[in-house]
Design an enzyme around this catalytic site. Sequence first.
Site, PDB file in Angstrom:
ATOM      1  N   ASN A  33       0.727  -1.350  -0.094  1.00  0.00           N
ATOM      2  CA  ASN A  33       0.006   0.016  -0.171  1.00  0.00           C
ATOM      3  C   ASN A  33       0.845   1.334   0.017  1.00  0.00           C
ATOM      4  O   ASN A  33       0.355   2.297  -0.072  1.00  0.00           O
ATOM      5  CB  ASN A  33      -1.024  -0.167   1.048  1.00  0.00           C
ATOM      6  N   SER A 125      10.127 -11.564  14.247  1.00  0.00           N
ATOM      7  CA  SER A 125      11.132 -10.638  14.889  1.00  0.00           C
ATOM      8  C   SER A 125      11.883 -11.030  16.138  1.00  0.00           C
ATOM      9  O   SER A 125      11.150 -11.878  16.958  1.00  0.00           O
ATOM     10  CB  SER A 125      10.703  -9.251  15.245  1.00  0.00           C
ATOM     11  N   TYR A 149       4.139  -3.128  18.961  1.00  0.00           N
ATOM     12  CA  TYR A 149       4.707  -3.593  17.682  1.00  0.00           C
ATOM     13  C   TYR A 149       5.135  -5.008  17.961  1.00  0.00           C
ATOM     14  O   TYR A 149       4.644  -5.932  17.216  1.00  0.00           O
ATOM     15  CB  TYR A 149       6.095  -3.022  17.523  1.00  0.00           C
ATOM     16  N   LYS A 153       3.682  -8.838  16.616  1.00  0.00           N
ATOM     17  CA  LYS A 153       4.196  -9.813  15.865  1.00  0.00           C
ATOM     18  C   LYS A 153       4.084 -11.194  16.567  1.00  0.00           C
ATOM     19  O   LYS A 153       3.862 -12.204  15.997  1.00  0.00           O
ATOM     20  CB  LYS A 153       5.861  -9.674  16.066  1.00  0.00           C
ATOM     21  N   ASN A 198      14.827   5.427  13.622  1.00  0.00           N
ATOM     22  CA  ASN A 198      15.025   4.871  14.923  1.00  0.00           C
ATOM     23  C   ASN A 198      16.083   4.065  15.110  1.00  0.00           C
ATOM     24  O   ASN A 198      16.533   3.619  16.117  1.00  0.00           O
ATOM     25  CB  ASN A 198      13.549   4.118  15.068  1.00  0.00           C
ATOM     26  N   PRO A 293      14.730   3.893  26.706  1.00  0.00           N
ATOM     27  CA  PRO A 293      13.764   3.270  27.537  1.00  0.00           C
ATOM     28  C   PRO A 293      13.497   1.735  26.660  1.00  0.00           C
ATOM     29  O   PRO A 293      13.082   2.039  25.395  1.00  0.00           O
ATOM     30  CB  PRO A 293      12.592   3.898  27.814  1.00  0.00           C
TER      31      PRO A 293
END
Length: 338
Positions: A33, A125, A149, A153, A198, A293
């Site tokens: 997408n 992951s 996240y 998974k 990130n 963190p």
Amino acid sequence: MKSVLVTGGTGYIGSHTVIQLIEAGFEVVIIDNLSNSKEVVLDRVESITGVRPIFYPYDIRNFDALRELFDQYDFESVIHFAGLKAVGESTEIPLKYYDNNVSGTVTLCEAMAEAGCKNIVFSSSATVYGDPASVPILENFPTSTTNPYGSSKLMVENILQDLQASDPEWTVFLLRYFNPIGAHKSGTIGEDPRDIPNNLLPYVTQVAVGKLEQLAIFGDDYPTKDGTGVRDYIHVEDLASAHVKAAQQASNFKGTNIYNLGTGRGYSVLDIVKTFEEVTGQSVNYKISERRPGDIAECWADPSLVAKELGWKAHRELSEMLEDAWRWQSNNPNGYDS
Ligand code: NAD
Ligand code: WQD
């Protein structure tokens, strides 16, 4: 010619895998997408392989579009990369992650089941191991998550295992990636984060190319050899080749197959910075800052199960990963918009 559907195929790992699938003789159909990638990737894939992959700008949550696609093509397998992956954003907008990653996968599986296409290779992951009690990490270590996240998974892993248990015709690969870095040798395909990166490697290369001023190293007081975090960095090309092997051998596998995709070696943040400087001749401006963190001290794989069962091993060294990442970044300072 075997047909394979690649969801998220214009993304970072997907695009590298698409190239290798084409080179291995598969007919590749991509749906993406474009929420985190650009269509120009298709031009780059075509210039590398000489073949333009078939592309539809579909969302995996659109059942009707998937149904049409499965009517039109006779897919042997689906390699399922499509998903959102920004850990920080997932804590702010968790429903977006559950909708996209979890509901999206359920919709995809419904369309696959209806069409009788029951081989799926899923991008999981190492985040599903949470903060592991020891390293190296084996596939049978306990799972836990610390952010939405990671939870998305793990939920998808559970859903796919339940689906397979309910219908033995399914073959499921749950591939748990460690830290993918690097880029295609041509320097024309690579990782192109939309915002400030990130992840460590795109941050390092963007500092080196002058787009960002300084790398913050998140903590130097971890119980590791130099106090900085240790991870198992794996070349995206090695990672891609595991998917090709899974697609090639899917019919020889049954059940759910869970594999770590890593090199089995850990490098610290300072190792990365120093090796990057050595192999590229670029200096990286950095400072030591607070821990981030949620970060863990160290994480690396025991990759022996996938070597034994799938015959796959990562071959590329850290220096090659960093050279290739730099070639991509220096040729394309603004990513695909360069
Ligand atoms: P990426 O963002 O570059 O690629 C994901 C692709 O999926 C993007 O092109 C995006 O546009 C597409 N997409 C997202 N939601 C979609 C939807 N609903 N419908 C259709 N397309 C959609 O990310 P990547 O680094 O290539 O990661 C691929 C997969 O591997 C992801 O599932 C990610 O969670 C997983 N993974 C990545 C890493 C990593 O560090 N890069 C590590 C472990 C697992
Ligand atoms: C690596 C090391 C940081 C940035 C994340 C996700 C994980 C997976 C891969 C998708 C750590 C340090 C980083 C920076 C730094 N993604 N670092 N300065 O945290 O191992 O894993 O990406 O599934 O789910 O959590 O990768 O690249 O962010 O960090 O010092 O600006 O680099 O502290 O030690 P991580 P990363």
